[in-house]
Design a protein around this motif. Structure first.
Motif, PDB file in Angstrom:
ATOM      1  N   LEU A 140      47.881  31.015 -30.414  1.00 47.68           N
ATOM      2  CA  LEU A 140      46.552  31.578 -30.596  1.00 47.68           C
ATOM      3  C   LEU A 140      45.735  30.531 -31.339  1.00 47.68           C
ATOM      4  O   LEU A 140      46.152  30.057 -32.394  1.00 47.68           O
ATOM      5  CB  LEU A 140      46.651  32.877 -31.396  1.00 47.68           C
ATOM      6  CG  LEU A 140      45.396  33.721 -31.542  1.00 47.68           C
ATOM      7  CD1 LEU A 140      44.835  34.125 -30.182  1.00 47.68           C
ATOM      8  CD2 LEU A 140      45.715  34.969 -32.365  1.00 47.68           C
ATOM      9  N   GLU A 141      44.590  30.148 -30.768  1.00 49.65           N
ATOM     10  CA  GLU A 141      43.765  29.094 -31.348  1.00 49.65           C
ATOM     11  C   GLU A 141      42.422  29.649 -31.806  1.00 49.65           C
ATOM     12  O   GLU A 141      41.934  30.628 -31.252  1.00 49.65           O
ATOM     13  CB  GLU A 141      43.471  28.008 -30.299  1.00 49.65           C
ATOM     14  CG  GLU A 141      44.682  27.315 -29.778  1.00 49.65           C
ATOM     15  CD  GLU A 141      44.342  26.321 -28.672  1.00 49.65           C
ATOM     16  OE1 GLU A 141      45.171  25.422 -28.469  1.00 49.65           O
ATOM     17  OE2 GLU A 141      43.275  26.447 -28.016  1.00 49.65           O
ATOM     18  N   ALA A 142      41.846  28.977 -32.777  1.00 52.51           N
ATOM     19  CA  ALA A 142      40.489  29.293 -33.218  1.00 52.51           C
ATOM     20  C   ALA A 142      39.791  27.984 -33.538  1.00 52.51           C
ATOM     21  O   ALA A 142      40.323  27.146 -34.269  1.00 52.51           O
ATOM     22  CB  ALA A 142      40.513  30.200 -34.444  1.00 52.51           C
ATOM     23  N   LEU A 143      38.613  27.798 -32.969  1.00 59.05           N
ATOM     24  CA  LEU A 143      37.775  26.650 -33.274  1.00 59.05           C
ATOM     25  C   LEU A 143      36.690  27.095 -34.236  1.00 59.05           C
ATOM     26  O   LEU A 143      35.998  28.078 -33.977  1.00 59.05           O
ATOM     27  CB  LEU A 143      37.129  26.099 -31.998  1.00 59.05           C
ATOM     28  CG  LEU A 143      38.044  25.318 -31.073  1.00 59.05           C
ATOM     29  CD1 LEU A 143      37.346  25.062 -29.746  1.00 59.05           C
ATOM     30  CD2 LEU A 143      38.454  24.003 -31.719  1.00 59.05           C
ATOM     31  N   VAL A 144      36.535  26.372 -35.341  1.00 57.96           N
ATOM     32  CA  VAL A 144      35.591  26.757 -36.378  1.00 57.96           C
ATOM     33  C   VAL A 144      34.708  25.565 -36.714  1.00 57.96           C
ATOM     34  O   VAL A 144      35.196  24.446 -36.906  1.00 57.96           O
ATOM     35  CB  VAL A 144      36.337  27.229 -37.653  1.00 57.96           C
ATOM     36  CG1 VAL A 144      35.369  27.626 -38.735  1.00 57.96           C
ATOM     37  CG2 VAL A 144      37.278  28.367 -37.329  1.00 57.96           C
ATOM     38  N   ASP A 145      33.416  25.803 -36.801  1.00 60.10           N
ATOM     39  CA  ASP A 145      32.472  24.768 -37.196  1.00 60.10           C
ATOM     40  C   ASP A 145      32.870  24.240 -38.581  1.00 60.10           C
ATOM     41  O   ASP A 145      33.259  25.016 -39.460  1.00 60.10           O
ATOM     42  CB  ASP A 145      31.056  25.358 -37.230  1.00 60.10           C
ATOM     43  CG  ASP A 145      29.988  24.309 -37.386  1.00 60.10           C
ATOM     44  OD1 ASP A 145      29.876  23.744 -38.505  1.00 60.10           O
ATOM     45  OD2 ASP A 145      29.272  24.053 -36.410  1.00 60.10           O
ATOM     46  N   VAL A 146      32.760  22.934 -38.776  1.00 59.43           N
ATOM     47  CA  VAL A 146      33.149  22.331 -40.059  1.00 59.43           C
ATOM     48  C   VAL A 146      32.347  22.896 -41.233  1.00 59.43           C
ATOM     49  O   VAL A 146      32.821  22.863 -42.371  1.00 59.43           O
ATOM     50  CB  VAL A 146      33.036  20.786 -40.040  1.00 59.43           C
ATOM     51  CG1 VAL A 146      34.043  20.185 -39.094  1.00 59.43           C
ATOM     52  CG2 VAL A 146      31.638  20.330 -39.735  1.00 59.43           C
ATOM     53  N   GLU A 147      31.165  23.420 -40.977  1.00 59.38           N
ATOM     54  CA  GLU A 147      30.345  23.980 -42.054  1.00 59.38           C
ATOM     55  C   GLU A 147      30.606  25.458 -42.305  1.00 59.38           C
ATOM     56  O   GLU A 147      30.076  26.025 -43.261  1.00 59.38           O
ATOM     57  CB  GLU A 147      28.862  23.749 -41.746  1.00 59.38           C
ATOM     58  CG  GLU A 147      28.487  22.283 -41.775  1.00 59.38           C
ATOM     59  CD  GLU A 147      27.013  22.040 -41.490  1.00 59.38           C
ATOM     60  OE1 GLU A 147      26.220  23.004 -41.484  1.00 59.38           O
ATOM     61  OE2 GLU A 147      26.659  20.869 -41.271  1.00 59.38           O
ATOM     62  N   ASN A 148      31.428  26.096 -41.474  1.00 59.56           N
ATOM     63  CA  ASN A 148      31.698  27.521 -41.623  1.00 59.56           C
ATOM     64  C   ASN A 148      32.919  27.719 -42.538  1.00 59.56           C
ATOM     65  O   ASN A 148      34.022  28.040 -42.101  1.00 59.56           O
ATOM     66  CB  ASN A 148      31.922  28.162 -40.247  1.00 59.56           C
ATOM     67  CG  ASN A 148      31.958  29.666 -40.316  1.00 59.56           C
ATOM     68  OD1 ASN A 148      32.068  30.252 -41.378  1.00 59.56           O
ATOM     69  ND2 ASN A 148      31.877  30.291 -39.155  1.00 59.56           N
ATOM     70  N   ILE A 149      32.689  27.522 -43.817  1.00 60.03           N
ATOM     71  CA  ILE A 149      33.754  27.571 -44.823  1.00 60.03           C
ATOM     72  C   ILE A 149      34.379  28.971 -44.900  1.00 60.03           C
ATOM     73  O   ILE A 149      35.592  29.110 -45.032  1.00 60.03           O
ATOM     74  CB  ILE A 149      33.215  27.151 -46.214  1.00 60.03           C
ATOM     75  CG1 ILE A 149      32.576  25.765 -46.149  1.00 60.03           C
ATOM     76  CG2 ILE A 149      34.313  27.208 -47.272  1.00 60.03           C
ATOM     77  CD1 ILE A 149      33.472  24.659 -45.666  1.00 60.03           C
ATOM     78  N   GLY A 150      33.568  30.015 -44.804  1.00 58.42           N
ATOM     79  CA  GLY A 150      34.082  31.381 -44.880  1.00 58.42           C
ATOM     80  C   GLY A 150      35.094  31.671 -43.784  1.00 58.42           C
ATOM     81  O   GLY A 150      36.160  32.249 -44.037  1.00 58.42           O
ATOM     82  N   SER A 151      34.801  31.270 -42.560  1.00 56.73           N
ATOM     83  CA  SER A 151      35.721  31.502 -41.455  1.00 56.73           C
ATOM     84  C   SER A 151      36.987  30.661 -41.596  1.00 56.73           C
ATOM     85  O   SER A 151      38.082  31.114 -41.248  1.00 56.73           O
ATOM     86  CB  SER A 151      35.034  31.205 -40.122  1.00 56.73           C
ATOM     87  OG  SER A 151      35.798  31.709 -39.055  1.00 56.73           O
ATOM     88  N   GLN A 152      36.855  29.471 -42.134  1.00 60.71           N
ATOM     89  CA  GLN A 152      38.047  28.650 -42.386  1.00 60.71           C
ATOM     90  C   GLN A 152      38.979  29.353 -43.368  1.00 60.71           C
ATOM     91  O   GLN A 152      40.200  29.397 -43.170  1.00 60.71           O
ATOM     92  CB  GLN A 152      37.641  27.282 -42.930  1.00 60.71           C
ATOM     93  CG  GLN A 152      36.916  26.424 -41.916  1.00 60.71           C
ATOM     94  CD  GLN A 152      36.359  25.155 -42.521  1.00 60.71           C
ATOM     95  OE1 GLN A 152      37.026  24.488 -43.315  1.00 60.71           O
ATOM     96  NE2 GLN A 152      35.130  24.811 -42.159  1.00 60.71           N
TER      97      GLN A 152
END
Length: 193
Positions: A140-152
């Motif tokens: 299961l993969e998730a791509l997260v914008d480098v600026e989206n700290i909360g999602s990281q």
């Protein structure tokens, strides 16, 4: 392509909260047209899609069409529910062919629920159930914008592994963005709250 999973919810979790908002149960369940009013609360929230490809909804009619045409037919799209009322969504998009061993996780949550552990619980619920429902899935993969700290932070707390930064990987609202790849493998263990 995988058949749609059963139309059941995916459990409740221990109580969490921050003193201001008490949550007695979080569950995942399919959305239907009767959810349009609660859907519109978070789908019109301008903060929710800031790191998503979609824009806030502007009409109830657009929301109804989206639920009918995109959400209901999707193979794995669930509402993130508090006491069975949707406050966000989580989905797993399957791949096909040689990539069918992988699925991509996406989620969004009404901004008034951010920072309360709700998204983390929802992601853990997905990781705990998706490999059982789709036994062919290995990753299961998730791509997260480098600026989206909360999602990281959500993904890290849910047990996902940060794999690396993909430079200039994704066009988001007209801008080429760096993304971070996170993964959860079928052999990873999950601990619900």
């Amino acid at each position: 392509m995988q058949e749609s999973p059963s139309k059941t919810d995916h459990g409740t979790c221990a109580e969490i909260g921050d003193g201001l908002l008490r949550i007695s149960s979080i569950n995942l369940r399919p959305l239907d047209l009767s959810d349009i009013d609660t859907f519109m609360v978070w789908a019109t929230d301008i903060k929710v899609p800031s790191f998503c490809t979609w824009e806030p909804f502007t009409s109830k009619e657009d929301g109804i069409n989206y639920i009918r045409d995109k959400v209901i037919p999707h193979p794995w799209f669930r509402g993130i529910c508090i006491d069975n009322n949707p406050v966000g969504y989580v989905l797993v998009t399957p791949n096909s062919g040689n990539d069918q061993c992988r699925g991509e996780l996406g989620y969004g949550l009404g901004s008034k629920y951010w920072g309360k552990g709700i998204a983390t619980v929802a992601v853990k619920l997905v990781a705990d159930t998706i490999f059982k429902e789709w036994p062919h899935l290995e990753r299961l993969e998730a791509l997260v914008d480098v600026e989206n700290i909360g999602s990281q932070r959500v993904l890290e707390k849910a047990g996902f592994q940060r794999e690396g930064i993909l430079r200039k990987y994704f066009l988001l609202k007209g801008n080429c963005r760096d993304m971070i790849m996170f993964s959860f493998l079928s052999t990873d263990s999950i601990t619900l709250l």
